[in-house]
Design a protein around this motif. Structure first.
Motif, PDB file in Angstrom:
ATOM      1  N   ARG A  88      -1.797   3.631   7.395  1.00  0.00           N
ATOM      2  CA  ARG A  88      -1.566   4.391   8.713  1.00  0.00           C
ATOM      3  C   ARG A  88      -2.347   5.797   8.386  1.00  0.00           C
ATOM      4  O   ARG A  88      -2.908   5.984   7.436  1.00  0.00           O
ATOM      5  CB  ARG A  88      -0.023   4.814   8.838  1.00  0.00           C
ATOM      6  N   ILE A  89      -2.232   6.897   9.124  1.00  0.00           N
ATOM      7  CA  ILE A  89      -2.839   7.942   9.257  1.00  0.00           C
ATOM      8  C   ILE A  89      -2.020   9.123   8.131  1.00  0.00           C
ATOM      9  O   ILE A  89      -0.839   9.177   8.656  1.00  0.00           O
ATOM     10  CB  ILE A  89      -3.121   8.784  10.330  1.00  0.00           C
ATOM     11  N   TYR A  90      -2.595   9.360   7.274  1.00  0.00           N
ATOM     12  CA  TYR A  90      -1.900  10.312   6.215  1.00  0.00           C
ATOM     13  C   TYR A  90      -2.434  11.984   6.247  1.00  0.00           C
ATOM     14  O   TYR A  90      -3.605  12.041   6.675  1.00  0.00           O
ATOM     15  CB  TYR A  90      -1.934   9.831   4.960  1.00  0.00           C
ATOM     16  N   GLY A 293      -9.159   9.524   8.337  1.00  0.00           N
ATOM     17  CA  GLY A 293      -7.922   8.589   8.323  1.00  0.00           C
ATOM     18  C   GLY A 293      -8.113   7.430   7.295  1.00  0.00           C
ATOM     19  O   GLY A 293      -7.247   7.330   6.392  1.00  0.00           O
ATOM     20  N   GLU A 294      -9.416   6.847   7.618  1.00  0.00           N
ATOM     21  CA  GLU A 294      -9.507   5.658   6.581  1.00  0.00           C
ATOM     22  C   GLU A 294      -9.665   6.202   5.044  1.00  0.00           C
ATOM     23  O   GLU A 294      -9.089   5.616   4.250  1.00  0.00           O
ATOM     24  CB  GLU A 294     -10.861   5.227   6.999  1.00  0.00           C
ATOM     25  N   ARG A 296      -8.263   8.972   3.549  1.00  0.00           N
ATOM     26  CA  ARG A 296      -7.157   9.429   3.065  1.00  0.00           C
ATOM     27  C   ARG A 296      -6.248   8.262   2.479  1.00  0.00           C
ATOM     28  O   ARG A 296      -5.833   8.243   1.557  1.00  0.00           O
ATOM     29  CB  ARG A 296      -6.751  10.241   4.019  1.00  0.00           C
ATOM     30  N   TRP A 297      -6.275   7.353   3.504  1.00  0.00           N
ATOM     31  CA  TRP A 297      -5.380   6.205   3.227  1.00  0.00           C
ATOM     32  C   TRP A 297      -6.120   5.340   2.046  1.00  0.00           C
ATOM     33  O   TRP A 297      -5.480   5.062   0.920  1.00  0.00           O
ATOM     34  CB  TRP A 297      -5.367   4.952   4.239  1.00  0.00           C
ATOM     35  N   ALA A 298      -7.391   5.099   1.927  1.00  0.00           N
ATOM     36  CA  ALA A 298      -7.961   4.383   0.994  1.00  0.00           C
ATOM     37  C   ALA A 298      -7.701   5.266  -0.444  1.00  0.00           C
ATOM     38  O   ALA A 298      -7.675   4.775  -1.614  1.00  0.00           O
ATOM     39  CB  ALA A 298      -9.638   4.413   1.004  1.00  0.00           C
ATOM     40  N   VAL A 299      -7.987   6.414  -0.407  1.00  0.00           N
ATOM     41  CA  VAL A 299      -7.700   7.243  -1.711  1.00  0.00           C
ATOM     42  C   VAL A 299      -6.477   7.258  -2.169  1.00  0.00           C
ATOM     43  O   VAL A 299      -6.007   6.777  -3.494  1.00  0.00           O
ATOM     44  CB  VAL A 299      -7.881   9.085  -1.473  1.00  0.00           C
ATOM     45  N   LEU A 300      -5.025   7.416  -1.394  1.00  0.00           N
ATOM     46  CA  LEU A 300      -3.844   7.075  -1.619  1.00  0.00           C
ATOM     47  C   LEU A 300      -3.688   5.685  -2.302  1.00  0.00           C
ATOM     48  O   LEU A 300      -2.586   5.450  -3.143  1.00  0.00           O
ATOM     49  CB  LEU A 300      -2.928   7.343  -0.608  1.00  0.00           C
ATOM     50  N   ASN A 301      -4.201   4.821  -1.637  1.00  0.00           N
ATOM     51  CA  ASN A 301      -3.929   3.455  -1.821  1.00  0.00           C
ATOM     52  C   ASN A 301      -4.494   3.140  -3.343  1.00  0.00           C
ATOM     53  O   ASN A 301      -3.810   2.492  -4.150  1.00  0.00           O
ATOM     54  CB  ASN A 301      -4.700   2.245  -1.131  1.00  0.00           C
ATOM     55  N   ALA A 302      -5.916   3.483  -3.516  1.00  0.00           N
ATOM     56  CA  ALA A 302      -6.486   3.357  -5.018  1.00  0.00           C
ATOM     57  C   ALA A 302      -5.538   4.198  -5.936  1.00  0.00           C
ATOM     58  O   ALA A 302      -5.498   3.571  -6.942  1.00  0.00           O
ATOM     59  CB  ALA A 302      -7.800   3.828  -4.821  1.00  0.00           C
ATOM     60  N   VAL A 303      -5.207   5.512  -5.625  1.00  0.00           N
ATOM     61  CA  VAL A 303      -4.425   5.897  -6.515  1.00  0.00           C
ATOM     62  C   VAL A 303      -3.181   5.416  -6.936  1.00  0.00           C
ATOM     63  O   VAL A 303      -2.640   5.384  -8.084  1.00  0.00           O
ATOM     64  CB  VAL A 303      -4.016   7.380  -6.142  1.00  0.00           C
ATOM     65  N   ALA A 304      -2.454   4.824  -5.879  1.00  0.00           N
ATOM     66  CA  ALA A 304      -1.323   4.092  -6.186  1.00  0.00           C
ATOM     67  C   ALA A 304      -1.327   2.498  -7.164  1.00  0.00           C
ATOM     68  O   ALA A 304      -0.775   2.605  -8.047  1.00  0.00           O
ATOM     69  CB  ALA A 304      -0.411   3.616  -4.858  1.00  0.00           C
ATOM     70  N   LEU A 305      -2.408   2.172  -6.985  1.00  0.00           N
ATOM     71  CA  LEU A 305      -2.791   0.800  -7.654  1.00  0.00           C
ATOM     72  C   LEU A 305      -2.922   1.328  -9.016  1.00  0.00           C
ATOM     73  O   LEU A 305      -2.652   0.809 -10.052  1.00  0.00           O
ATOM     74  CB  LEU A 305      -3.824   0.098  -7.131  1.00  0.00           C
TER      75      LEU A 305
END
Length: 349
Positions: A88-90, A293-294, A296-305
């Motif tokens: 989603r948009i963060y 939006g793309e 920010r989500w990609a950064v958060l997803n990579a960081v989470a993993l």
């Protein structure tokens, strides 16, 4: 990823399953002796490593098919089974709440290489000065020397895109800065780990400019990971890039800078990764809002993993520094991935 995400994806022990028993038929169990357990514990990983390396040596479609079969058989629990953050948009505030400062993460500055470059330039100037006075060179001889050095520099820029200089600086950095090699290994391991979790298997990797030159005759490459990403490349070539493929590409491209941000507080490598993703989004005619939006989500997803599988990431970087095969590196991941943060086995990649 110089061979991978710096250009494109193409160019672009905490968990050990105990093995106390073996099953001979449905309800009969035989207890292992201590020796049997040691043999089984080493033979199974070795057998899987051999199987993985053999599969990766095959043409891409065959290799992917075999890896997916291994996943279905329960041997590759992490392959394509990442449990990421919702798409989603963060907002910037949400990123900061997750302890991510976008400006610091997305603006890598290669301070180590720039510092080595300054040292090299200062040393060269000092050497010329010492030669002038120590060897009693004439001004004419000094001029010829400066012309020769300047010519060599520009010839390298034209013929190799500065590859000779990059190779020299990368090699010097490894000698003069103990942390540099570890940073590069962690950066590439970040790309490797995130790609594997998203179902894009690595095929080859290199961690130094000299290795890239010896193996691929590739100049201007500090390190890189080559992926089996033909399906993505086919989509790009057809002009029909799916949102899921773009999401994977975005996460993998930013995994290196995300790694450095998490481990060191700032990113040095990865300028090409960020630029490559930006170029991709511009090519897709994303508006600035949609591109933000793309990213920010990609950064958060990579960081989470990376946070979920920190132990596996650290061990993977060490394995890569030892020069282990890709199959062995995958086996290292499978031993140490946090099972609680994976989707159920056989989930779609």
């Amino acid at each position: 990823m110089q061979l991978s995400a710096n250009v494109s994806l193409q160019q672009v022990q905490q968990l050990r399953r105990p093995l106390p028993f073996k099953q001979t038929h449905r309800h009969t169990w035989i207890r292992y002796s201590a020796r049997d357990m040691r043999v089984q514990a080493t033979a199974a990983p070795a057998a899987l490593t051999t199987e993985l390396d053999a599969a990766l040596a095959k043409p891409e479609k065959e290799a992917l098919a075999e890896l997916r079969q291994l996943r279905e058989a329960g041997k590759l629990a992490g392959f394509g089974n990442a449990r990421g953050v919702p798409k989603r948009i963060y907002t910037l505030e949400e990123m900061r709440l997750n302890k991510v400062e976008p400006t610091a993460l997305l603006s890598p500055t290669d301070e180590t290489i720039n510092g080595i470059k300054s040292i090299a330039q200062g040393s060269a100037l000092a050497g010329l000065t010492a030669a002038f006075y120590g060897l009693h060179l004439t001004l004419e001889q000094l001029g010829y020397t400066l012309v020769a050095v300047t010519f060599a520099y520009f010839a390298d820029q034209v013929a190799n895109g500065g590859g000779g200089q990059a190779l020299a600086l990368d090699s010097l950095a490894r000698v003069l800065n103990r942390d540099y090699s570890n940073r590069v290994a962690l950066h590439e391991a970040g790309h490797f780990l995130v790609a594997y979790l998203l179902g894009i298997p690595p095929k080859e990797y290199t961690l130094s400019a000299i290795d890239a030159w010896q193996r691929y005759r590739a100049f201007n490459v500090q390190a890189g990971t080559l992926f089996l990403d033909g399906e993505f490349q086919d989509e790009v070539a057809s002009g029909r890039l799916s949102s899921s493929s773009l999401d994977k590409y975005s996460c993998i491209a930013l995994a290196g800078v995300a790694t450095e941000y998490l481990r060191f507080g700032t990113a040095e490598g990865g300028t090409g990764d960020v630029a490559s993703l930006d170029q991709m989004l511009r090519g897709l005619q994303f508006t600035q809002k949609k591109a933000d939006g793309e990213v920010r989500w990609a950064v958060l997803n990579a960081v989470a993993l990376l946070r979920q599988h920190e132990a596996a990431h650290t061990a993977l970087a060490a394995a890569m520094q030892r020069g282990e095969s890709v199959g062995s590196c995958i086996q290292t991941l499978e031993r140490l991935l946090n099972r609680d943060e994976l989707l159920t086995l056989n989930a779609d990649a």
